[in-house]
Every structure is written in structure tokens, then in C-alpha cells.
Design a protein around this motif. Structure first.
Motif, PDB file in Angstrom:
ATOM      1  N   ALA A  14       6.398 -16.437  -1.175  1.00  6.21           N
ATOM      2  CA  ALA A  14       4.492 -16.871  -1.115  1.00  6.21           C
ATOM      3  C   ALA A  14       3.656 -17.152  -2.212  1.00  6.21           C
ATOM      4  N   LEU A  15       3.273 -15.625  -2.702  1.00  8.80           N
ATOM      5  CA  LEU A  15       3.459 -15.233  -4.256  1.00  8.80           C
ATOM      6  C   LEU A  15       3.601 -16.113  -5.512  1.00  8.80           C
ATOM      7  N   SER A  16       4.960 -16.776  -5.296  1.00  2.93           N
ATOM      8  CA  SER A  16       5.027 -17.829  -6.481  1.00  2.93           C
ATOM      9  C   SER A  16       4.581 -18.797  -5.823  1.00  2.93           C
ATOM     10  N   SER A  17       4.645 -19.287  -4.921  1.00  6.49           N
ATOM     11  CA  SER A  17       3.627 -20.671  -4.432  1.00  6.49           C
ATOM     12  C   SER A  17       2.340 -20.183  -4.314  1.00  6.49           C
ATOM     13  N   HIS A  18       1.593 -19.199  -4.676  1.00  7.69           N
ATOM     14  CA  HIS A  18       0.131 -19.167  -4.833  1.00  7.69           C
ATOM     15  C   HIS A  18      -0.015 -19.410  -2.992  1.00  7.69           C
ATOM     16  N   GLU A  19       0.384 -18.985  -2.619  1.00 13.87           N
ATOM     17  CA  GLU A  19      -0.158 -19.176  -1.080  1.00 13.87           C
ATOM     18  C   GLU A  19      -0.688 -17.456  -0.477  1.00 13.87           C
ATOM     19  N   VAL A  20      -1.171 -16.566  -1.371  1.00 13.38           N
ATOM     20  CA  VAL A  20      -1.806 -15.588  -1.549  1.00 13.38           C
ATOM     21  C   VAL A  20      -1.814 -14.696  -2.706  1.00 13.38           C
ATOM     22  N   GLY A  31      -0.300  -6.499 -17.995  1.00 12.02           N
ATOM     23  CA  GLY A  31      -0.122  -7.636 -18.752  1.00 12.02           C
ATOM     24  C   GLY A  31      -1.238  -8.391 -19.292  1.00 12.02           C
ATOM     25  N   CYS A  32      -1.123 -10.268 -19.524  1.00 11.63           N
ATOM     26  CA  CYS A  32      -2.095  -9.683 -20.664  1.00 11.63           C
ATOM     27  C   CYS A  32      -3.468 -11.017 -19.738  1.00 11.63           C
ATOM     28  N   ALA A  33      -2.745 -10.728 -19.091  1.00  8.69           N
ATOM     29  CA  ALA A  33      -4.057 -11.877 -17.938  1.00  8.69           C
ATOM     30  C   ALA A  33      -5.740 -10.696 -17.900  1.00  8.69           C
ATOM     31  N   SER A  34      -6.689 -10.909 -18.086  1.00  7.47           N
ATOM     32  CA  SER A  34      -7.557  -9.640 -17.864  1.00  7.47           C
ATOM     33  C   SER A  34      -7.905  -9.509 -16.518  1.00  7.47           C
ATOM     34  N   ALA A  35      -7.910  -8.381 -16.566  1.00  2.00           N
ATOM     35  CA  ALA A  35      -8.443  -7.465 -14.580  1.00  2.00           C
ATOM     36  C   ALA A  35     -10.076  -7.827 -13.855  1.00  2.00           C
ATOM     37  N   TYR A  36     -10.530  -8.990 -15.619  1.00  2.00           N
ATOM     38  CA  TYR A  36     -11.820  -9.311 -15.041  1.00  2.00           C
ATOM     39  C   TYR A  36     -12.042 -10.679 -14.514  1.00  2.00           C
ATOM     40  N   GLY A  37     -11.506 -11.429 -14.579  1.00  2.00           N
ATOM     41  CA  GLY A  37     -10.781 -13.391 -13.755  1.00  2.00           C
ATOM     42  C   GLY A  37     -11.115 -13.662 -15.160  1.00  2.00           C
ATOM     43  N   THR A  38     -11.350 -15.304 -14.854  1.00  2.00           N
ATOM     44  CA  THR A  38     -11.585 -16.393 -15.992  1.00  2.00           C
ATOM     45  C   THR A  38     -12.584 -16.656 -15.599  1.00  2.00           C
ATOM     46  N   PRO A  39     -13.494 -17.676 -16.741  1.00  2.00           N
ATOM     47  CA  PRO A  39     -14.699 -18.445 -16.659  1.00  2.00           C
ATOM     48  C   PRO A  39     -13.973 -19.317 -15.662  1.00  2.00           C
ATOM     49  N   ALA A  40     -15.501 -20.028 -14.268  1.00  2.00           N
ATOM     50  CA  ALA A  40     -15.253 -20.824 -13.433  1.00  2.00           C
ATOM     51  C   ALA A  40     -14.055 -22.056 -13.928  1.00  2.00           C
ATOM     52  N   GLU A  41     -14.518 -22.429 -15.905  1.00  2.00           N
ATOM     53  CA  GLU A  41     -14.029 -23.351 -16.395  1.00  2.00           C
ATOM     54  C   GLU A  41     -12.158 -23.630 -16.333  1.00  2.00           C
ATOM     55  N   SER A  42     -12.444 -22.198 -16.179  1.00  2.00           N
ATOM     56  CA  SER A  42     -10.700 -21.839 -16.162  1.00  2.00           C
ATOM     57  C   SER A  42     -10.243 -21.448 -15.051  1.00  2.00           C
ATOM     58  N   ARG A  43     -10.855 -21.393 -14.765  1.00  2.00           N
ATOM     59  CA  ARG A  43     -10.526 -21.450 -12.904  1.00  2.00           C
ATOM     60  C   ARG A  43      -8.930 -22.173 -12.592  1.00  2.00           C
ATOM     61  N   ALA A  44      -7.963 -21.291 -11.898  1.00  6.45           N
ATOM     62  CA  ALA A  44      -6.677 -22.207 -11.265  1.00  6.45           C
ATOM     63  C   ALA A  44      -7.199 -23.286 -10.279  1.00  6.45           C
ATOM     64  N   SER A  45      -5.517 -23.806 -10.096  1.00  6.21           N
ATOM     65  CA  SER A  45      -6.637 -25.388  -9.198  1.00  6.21           C
ATOM     66  C   SER A  45      -5.985 -24.490  -8.220  1.00  6.21           C
ATOM     67  N   TRP A  46      -4.841 -23.138  -7.750  1.00 10.33           N
ATOM     68  CA  TRP A  46      -4.659 -22.696  -6.567  1.00 10.33           C
ATOM     69  C   TRP A  46      -5.840 -21.718  -6.033  1.00 10.33           C
ATOM     70  N   THR A  47      -7.211 -21.381  -6.837  1.00 10.66           N
ATOM     71  CA  THR A  47      -8.212 -20.830  -6.960  1.00 10.66           C
ATOM     72  C   THR A  47      -8.930 -20.752  -5.464  1.00 10.66           C
ATOM     73  N   THR A  48      -8.904 -20.797  -4.465  1.00 10.42           N
ATOM     74  CA  THR A  48     -10.272 -21.708  -3.150  1.00 10.42           C
ATOM     75  C   THR A  48     -11.595 -19.918  -3.757  1.00 10.42           C
ATOM     76  N   PRO A  49     -12.368 -20.892  -4.624  1.00  9.15           N
ATOM     77  CA  PRO A  49     -13.376 -20.191  -4.246  1.00  9.15           C
ATOM     78  C   PRO A  49     -13.712 -19.142  -3.152  1.00  9.15           C
TER      79      PRO A  49
END
Length: 537
Positions: free
Chosen positions: A248-254, A15-33
Motif C-alpha cells: 500500500a505504501l508502494s502504490s501510495h495508498e497510504v 533520506g534526502c527528502a525534506s522533513a518539511y515537505g515540498t512546495p505546492a508546485e512540486s506536490r506529488a500527484s498522489w497527495t490529497t491536500p
């Protein structure tokens, strides 16, 4: 999770997403740090790896339990609670191969604060060899344990045992972990002690909660000798079915579905916010035959069943072509790999073999021999929709040669429970089953194909005993050179392919789907959660 393909470490990124994640300012809303939620649609029957060999138990143990040896991102061993890997060069392996010496780290503490010493290693070895404990396997190779001091453990062996590195308290391959003597020495056996519900270990994480049927919660272990991991918490979420896990993956529960089936690849690729990684696997999907059942004790039946199975078509249609179809169980990326070919689909020959063996069709339908119908009961874990589709195609193909197939589903916790606890896989009330074993880094298959490994003494659920194969497995233990072990494994697998106690459905390719915000996750082929210190989200 497909714009282009590129190698990143041992992964083939899809896929085109980076394997190393993304900067904090672009963090997904469903991500719990610093909180990672994972699942594989399993349900552990225990948290103590002494009593459970399913993938969830093994994977959670990699994160929490006590090991002498762990495995790096290239499947190579590195010392954990041992200070070095024993070799002949450093004196850890005796010249005759009969003495193994481990030197242990000082200042290490269990997650409850108690000191770790050689007492714990010696105690655990005796627990494993105590017949009162429902262990999956014993350390029968050990003649004597010596403890010269509190930070040295010496094993005197009955015979050379070259795979000791993997077997004696390594995080690989669903092995038993080291146990805390200070908590368990007072019990005559540990089968039903409360410790099994929330084991105390020496890993980067410790068990905090087990809400049975719902979740297992791990928190960072501040006492871990390497330091504190970057993640604060890992939640293993129990999801009843793979289809439910997709939702659950689709709804970002995991955040992660690790080692998912190729059957779900296209649907997960359509989801947003995930990286998909693909790598060669040491695991192999296989149809096991219970050789204790009269029909399957007939090698002609087993040979015909393999000939009547179009594995390539099933892998193409159900798993989107993910998986390597071959007859042997040898991982293509393992140092001991040999190419032993692939039996071609040939239903005409399968029918001829059954005819010649006296299995006659009744009124052109199901075959029978001496009044016994060729009806096979397939035992499966519940909630695995892709496996159900595979077995439906297997049943359809086998019916064409006069074999009737019936399917029974069981909860995964019951499916993989020890025989003493009514476990299906290690019991005798089935004819065929389909699941995955993971081969080990050394090429030792004795725990699952050895003549002395029938349940409850081991994991040889197919009850296969082949003297040529056994000779090869025994020979491997005396060979410390990889070239010699490779020859031993090849000899074993030649007998395996000839006898067909199992049909290797396909050697797997591991697929991981994880939140694009996850950083530094680089699993190896044998222990996907062994190197988690720098992983963060």
C-alpha cells in the motif's frame, strides 16, 4: 528514504527528502491536500481507550479524546484540559503528597457541543472504579474525589502517588480518557454502549466513521478549544498484514506507516516519494512467558531460554540491525535509564541448567520432566511477517536445547481484547508471546509487572509477582524526585532481569515513513500523535 544522515529535532533522517515537505508546485500527484492516510497494520477492537490497549486505539485516542495532560515533542508534560501541571510549588500537590488538585479550563466543549466541566472528570473516575465496567485498570490510589466548583477537581489519595501525572487522564501509555457524563451517566455500565463505536471526545479531531476491518475516519473538530487543525481529515486504514501495508505504501495508498519494523527499512528506502525518520523509542519488543504454566513457572527454564537466544543475530538478520539488545526494559533515552547489561548467547550453559533442573532429553530430542514435555505454544498476532521470521529463528535456537515450539496466530483485535471479551493476551491459553510494550515517561511499570495487576485487574499478562520488585514499584509512588525514582526503577529491573518473566528482545528505534509532502510532523517517544495542530499535507 540515503544520501546522508542529519539530525532534525529528535529525528535521524535517513533520506534526502525534506522533513518539511515540498512546495505546492512540486506536490506529488498522489497527495490529497489536507487529508492524511496512516496505517500500522493494526486493527482496533474498540475506539474507546477504556476497553482497548493496542497501539491503534491509543494513537487514535491521542487525536480525538479528552485529556488533562498531553506530552510535547521532548516527552515533557503540558496542560491540556488542565490549566497547569500540578506541582508542590504551585499548590497542586499537597505537602504530604496525598492531595492532587487540577484546575480546569473554562469554555471548553465536547465535540458534540456540550460543555466540559469537573463533573466529567469525577464521573469518569467513578466509571473506572466501577467493578461492573471491564476496565483494564482501576484508580485504586484514590480515597475521595472532591469538586469544589465546576472547574476544580481534587483527588484525596490513600498513599502518595508520584506518577499521577501520567496515570490520571494523560494521553500517554494507553490510559483511559475522560468520558462525557451527559452521554453516559444513564448507563449502569459502559461495556457495550453505542458510544464505544464512535466516542465523543475533546481533541483536534473527532471520529466520523468506523468501517470495521477497513478504516477509521477522523475529521477536524471545529469546536476544539485550541482552534481548528490544519488537516481536514485523517484516515486510519486497516491493512491485514505488514507485507500488504508495504504494498500500500508502494502504490501510495497510504501517506504514512508509523513505527514500522526495521525488517522493512531497506524495502521502504527503495520507494520514491517518502521521508524516513528514525528516533530512539520508549517501546521494547519482548518475549513474554506465562508463569501460570507449569514449565514456565520453573525459573531454570526461563533462564535457559534466554541463554539459548542469540538476540543480536536475530535483530541483525530480521530487523536490519534496528534495535538495542539489552536485558532491561528501560528506554535508553529515558531520564530513569540504567545500564543493566546484556546476557550473552550461551547454549552450552542453557543445556547444563536444564540438565541440572531435571529436564531430560527423550531419545536425544525434546526435554521432559515428570512426564511433562517441554513444548511451548507461542501466541502471535496475524499478518506480522517480520515477527513470524523472528519467532521462526527463536524456535530454531530453542530446539537446539530440547524445546519444542508451536505457533498460533490470532487477529490483532482478538489478541489485545480484554479478558472478559475472550482476549488472548489476557487469557491463559498460551505459553509465550511476542509483542511490544511502551514504557512511560515516569518509570512506572506497575500496571504490567505489579502483583495486583493480573488480568482482568491489570495488564500483567505474564503473572509475575516478585516481592522485591513490588517494593521498588511501591516506593516509586512516594518519590517525587527523579533521582529517587531512577533508583526505584533500577531496583525493579534488577529483579526483572534476574527472574526472567520476559526476555527483552530489543529496545526499539522508531521508524516513520511518510509522504514527502507532509509538513511539521515531529512525534515524541510516547505519544506520536499528540501534537498535530500544525501538521499538514
Amino acid at each position: 528514504m540515503r544520501a546522508r544522515a542529519a539530525w532534525c529535532g529528535i529525528f535521524l533522517l535517513l533520506g534526502c527528502a525534506s522533513a518539511y515537505g515540498t512546495p505546492a508546485e512540486s506536490r506529488a500527484s498522489w497527495t490529497t491536500p489536507h487529508v492524511l492516510v496512516i496505517s500500522d497494520a493494526g486493527d482496533p477492537n474498540t475506539l474507546n481507550p477504556h476497553f482497548g490497549q493496542s497501539a491503534p486505539v491509543a494513537n487514535l485516542s491521542e487525536l480525538t479524546m479528552a485529556w488533562l495532560v498531553r506530552w510535547d515533542t521532548h516527552n515533557r508534560p503540558y496542560p491540556e484540559l488542565a490549566t497547569q501541571i500540578p506541582t508542590r510549588e504551585n499548590g497542586g500537590i499537597g505537602a504530604d503528597g496525598l492531595t492532587i488538585t487540577y484546575h480546569l479550563r473554562k469554555g471548553v466543549r465536547w465535540s458534540d457541543g456540550a460543555p466540559f466541566t469537573a463533573d466529567d472528570v469525577a464521573f469518569t473516575t467513578n466509571v473506572i472504579n466501577n467493578p461492573a465496567n471491564n476496565e483494564a485498570a482501576r484508580f485504586t490510589q484514590i480515597a475521595k474525589i472532591e469538586e469544589p466548583d465546576k472547574y476544580t477537581i481534587v483527588y484525596r489519595l490513600k498513599h502518595p502517588y508520584s506518577t499521577f501525572l501520567e496515570s490520571f487522564f494523560s494521553s500517554c501509555c494507553a490510559n483511559p480518557s475522560i468520558l462525557p457524563k451527559h452521554l453516559l451517566a444513564k448507563y449502569s455500565n459502559i461495556n457495550h454502549v453505542r458510544y464505544n463505536d464512535l466516542p465523543v471526545g475533546i481533541g483536534p479531531f473527532r471520529f466520523a466513521r468506523w468501517d470495521r476491518g477497513k478504516q477509521v475516519v477522523l475529521v477536524a473538530n471545529p469546536l476544539y478549544w485550541r482552534g481548528r487543525p490544519k488537516l481536514n481529515k485523517i484516515v486510519y486504514k486497516v491493512v491485514p498484514t505488514r507485507d500488504a501495508l508495504l504494498q500500500a505504501l508502494s502504490s501510495h495508498e497510504v501517506d504514512m506507516w508509523y513505527q514500522f519494523s526495521g525488517a522493512y527499512l531497506r524495502r521502504i528506502q527503495a520507494l520514491s516519494g517518502y521521508t524516513i525518520a528514525r528516533q530512539p523509542s520508549y517501546a521494547y519488543n519482548h518475549l513474554d512467558f506465562n508463569l501460570a504454566r507449569p514449565a514456565l513457572a520453573d525459573p531454570a527454564v526461563r533462564t535457559a531460554l534466554r541463554l539459548a537466544l542469540d538476540r543480536k543475530i536475530i535483530v541483525r538478520d530480521v530487523a536490519n540491525g534496528i534495535g538495542i539488545v539489552q536485558d532491561s526494559a528501560l528506554p535508553v533515552s529515558a531520564p530513569y535509564y540504567s545500564d543493566l547489561g546484556t546476557t550473552a548467547y550461551d547454549p552450552a550453559r542453557a543445556n547444563a541448567i536444564l540438565d541440572g533442573a531435571g529436564w531430560n532429553r527423550i531419545n536425544g530430542g525434546i526435554r521432559s520432566k515428570r512426564g511433562a514435555m517441554l513444548r511451548l505454544t507461542v501466541a502471535l498476532g496475524a499478518g506480522q511477517g517480520d515477527t513470524d521470521k523472528e519467532v521462526a529463528l527463536v524456535a530454531e535456537q530453542w530446539r537446539r536445547i530440547g524445546v519444542d515450539v508451536r505457533v498460533r496466530h490470532y487477529p490483532s483485535a482478538l489478541m489485545f481484547a480484554p479478558a472478559a471479551q475472550g482476549g488472548i493476551l489476557y487469557g491463559n491459553d498460551w505459553d509465550v508471546t511476542l509483542f511490544a510494550w511502551a514504557a512511560d515517561p515516569m518509570g512506572d511499570f506497575s500496571a504490567i509487572y505489579g502483583c495486583d495487576a493480573f488480568p482482568p485487574a491489570g495488564q500483567n499478562n505474564v503473572r509475575w509477582c516478585n516481592r522485591g520488585a513490588q517494593h521498588a514499584m511501591d516506593a516509586l509512588f512516594a518519590h517525587y524526585r527523579q533521582s529517587e525514582r531512577t533508583a526505584d526503577v533500577r531496583a525493579l529491573m534488577q529483579q526483572f532481569v534476574h527472574d526472567v518473566p520476559s526476555i527483552v528482545f530489543a529496545v526499539r528505534e522508531d521508524l516513520f515513513a511518510y509522504n514527502r509532502d507532509l509538513k511539521n510532523y515531529h512525534p515524541n517517544n510516547v505519544t506520536p500523535f499528540d501534537n498535530m495542530m500544525d501538521v499538514d499535507i
